[in-house]
Design an enzyme around this catalytic site. Structure first.
Site, mmCIF file in Angstrom:
data_model
loop_
_atom_site.group_PDB
_atom_site.id
_atom_site.type_symbol
_atom_site.label_atom_id
_atom_site.label_comp_id
_atom_site.label_asym_id
_atom_site.label_seq_id
_atom_site.Cartn_x
_atom_site.Cartn_y
_atom_site.Cartn_z
ATOM 1 N N GLU A 119 4.346 7.979 8.462
ATOM 2 C CA GLU A 119 4.278 7.134 9.651
ATOM 3 C C GLU A 119 5.652 6.556 9.957
ATOM 4 O O GLU A 119 6.595 6.680 9.166
ATOM 5 C CB GLU A 119 3.277 5.999 9.441
ATOM 6 C CG GLU A 119 3.641 5.045 8.313
ATOM 7 C CD GLU A 119 2.528 4.059 7.996
ATOM 8 O OE1 GLU A 119 2.842 2.886 7.736
ATOM 9 O OE2 GLU A 119 1.347 4.466 7.981
ATOM 10 N N GLN B 227 0.826 -1.211 0.000
ATOM 11 C CA GLN B 227 0.000 0.000 0.000
ATOM 12 C C GLN B 227 0.855 1.253 0.000
ATOM 13 O O GLN B 227 2.077 1.209 0.181
ATOM 14 C CB GLN B 227 -0.922 -0.009 1.222
ATOM 15 C CG GLN B 227 -0.190 -0.140 2.550
ATOM 16 C CD GLN B 227 -1.123 -0.430 3.712
ATOM 17 O OE1 GLN B 227 -1.205 0.359 4.657
ATOM 18 N NE2 GLN B 227 -1.823 -1.563 3.657
ATOM 19 N N HIS C 242 0.403 5.735 0.986
ATOM 20 C CA HIS C 242 -0.415 6.820 1.523
ATOM 21 C C HIS C 242 -0.054 8.127 0.815
ATOM 22 O O HIS C 242 1.119 8.370 0.514
ATOM 23 C CB HIS C 242 -0.178 6.988 3.029
ATOM 24 C CG HIS C 242 -0.315 5.721 3.802
ATOM 25 N ND1 HIS C 242 -1.482 5.007 3.850
ATOM 26 C CD2 HIS C 242 0.590 5.037 4.550
ATOM 27 C CE1 HIS C 242 -1.303 3.934 4.607
ATOM 28 N NE2 HIS C 242 -0.064 3.928 5.029
ATOM 29 N N ARG D 69 -4.476 0.650 -1.619
ATOM 30 C CA ARG D 69 -3.920 -0.687 -1.812
ATOM 31 C C ARG D 69 -3.456 -0.846 -3.256
ATOM 32 O O ARG D 69 -4.185 -0.545 -4.188
ATOM 33 C CB ARG D 69 -4.960 -1.767 -1.507
ATOM 34 C CG ARG D 69 -5.358 -1.869 -0.061
ATOM 35 C CD ARG D 69 -6.136 -3.170 0.194
ATOM 36 N NE ARG D 69 -6.857 -3.074 1.457
ATOM 37 C CZ ARG D 69 -8.155 -2.798 1.561
ATOM 38 N NH1 ARG D 69 -8.877 -2.633 0.459
ATOM 39 N NH2 ARG D 69 -8.730 -2.719 2.724
ATOM 40 N N HIS E 56 4.838 0.258 0.694
ATOM 41 C CA HIS E 56 5.270 -0.494 1.867
ATOM 42 C C HIS E 56 4.253 -1.557 2.245
ATOM 43 O O HIS E 56 3.090 -1.512 1.830
ATOM 44 C CB HIS E 56 5.468 0.447 3.060
ATOM 45 C CG HIS E 56 4.199 1.127 3.504
ATOM 46 N ND1 HIS E 56 3.721 2.276 2.903
ATOM 47 C CD2 HIS E 56 3.285 0.812 4.459
ATOM 48 C CE1 HIS E 56 2.596 2.650 3.481
ATOM 49 N NE2 HIS E 56 2.289 1.764 4.433
#
Length: 322
Positions: free
Chosen positions: A113, A94, A96, A190, A170
């Site tokens: 993150e 996936q 972001h 995804r 990642h």
């Protein structure tokens, strides 16, 4: 204002597991992939679990006492979302978006993150990055079912920190338990799901076109190196990563350690990775104590100038601030 702990919010996931259920008091049978322990996001709002503020949501705290529980953040909600993740199976590959893309197309913030590795199998790895040279190569790989041939991997072991900026492809892989600290966002695209189907025999939704727009082609994967802040026979204090959204530190201690706030004017969050102990602080002239056990995440308001951690034996903490 008082330091506070929140009730964890468990999230069922197809790739989740069962090892952390006893830590967070979960009894139902479905696999749990995520436990949101500090969240101001509407998809999983934190609620104070004890003390005079019990029952208050994190958003109520930041609205009523912004100087203490929000500080100088440019957001009106708490800007960090903190989770424990347990991957009994591989997560989807996936990506972001960053703030610009997410705010334009999703009405949310982007998602940078970091994973603090709590446990990993021997020889553990994560998917981190890719070798797509162009959008055309990526789209062709999707059409041919060959995405996995372009994935990069990184070795991991307990105690590592993996920094995952927005727009980084990642995936956590099976046998991994992590503490995740991220921007307050719930936007995920995804790219590939290992040809897996759900309970109804259907593949999960992919977001191929949106992922194509936020993937970085030919970019170098970032590398971060810890900085030792203190090291002696009783305390090891390291800064693991620092970016525009958060700073993350690890603290391994076997005796009392005093900490000033990570950034003046903003709150700290202290998360217990291993061990037990007590947090001590002075609030409006009164001594306040709070027990600490694995899985606890304590939001320490900005008007607490300093606090102390008293371990009961060896203890590992992760501290984050912004």
């Amino acid at each position: 204002m008082l330091p506070v702990k929140f009730r964890p919010v468990p999230m069922e996931r197809i790739w989740g597991g069962h090892k952390l259920k006893s830590t967070f008091g979960v009894t139902h049978e479905a696999p749990i992939g995520e436990y949101w322990v500090v969240s101001g996001h509407p998809n999983g709002m934190s609620v104070v679990c004890e003390g005079p503020l019990e029952g208050k949501t994190l958003n109520e705290l930041t609205a009523a006492y912004p100087e203490a529980y929000l500080g100088t953040s440019h957001q009106s909600r708490f800007p960090l979302l903190i989770k424990f993740l347990e991957a009994e199976a591989d997560l989807s590959v996936q990506i972001h978006p960053d703030d610009d893309y997410a705010q334009q197309y999703e009405g949310d913030f982007g998602k940078t993150e970091a994973w603090y590795i709590l446990d990993a199998i021997e020889g553990g790895k994560v998917n981190y990055g890719h070798t797509f040279a162009s959008r055309e190569e990526y789209e062709k790989a999707v059409q041919n079912g060959a995405v996995k041939d372009y994935l990069r991997y990184r070795d991991i072991q307990k105690g590592d920190l993996v920094f995952v900026p927005a727009r980084t492809l990642h995936a956590l892989l099976a046998g991994t338990i992590v503490l995740e600290i991220q921007q307050t966002s719930d936007v995920t695209y995804r790219v590939y799901d290992w040809d897996r189907t759900d309970a109804n025999g259907k593949p999960r939704q992919l977001h191929v076109d949106k992922a194509a727009q936020v993937l970085q082609y030919g970019a170098e994967d970032p590398v971060v190196s810890p900085v030792q802040l203190q090291e002696d026979e009783h305390v090891q204090h390291s800064r693991l990563v620092e970016c525009q959204y958060f700073t993350i530190e690890s603290l391994r201690a076997r005796k009392a350690v005093s900490l000033s706030m990570g950034r003046e004017g903003n709150p700290d969050v202290v998360i217990v990775a291993e061990g037990q102990g007590t947090l001590r602080a002075k609030v409006d002239g009164d001594n306040v104590t709070m027990s600490l056990r694995p899985g606890d995440a304590v939001l320490i308001p900005a008007d607490v100038a300093a606090y102390q951690i008293d371990p009961n034996g060896d203890m590992t903490l992760v501290r984050t601030f912004y």
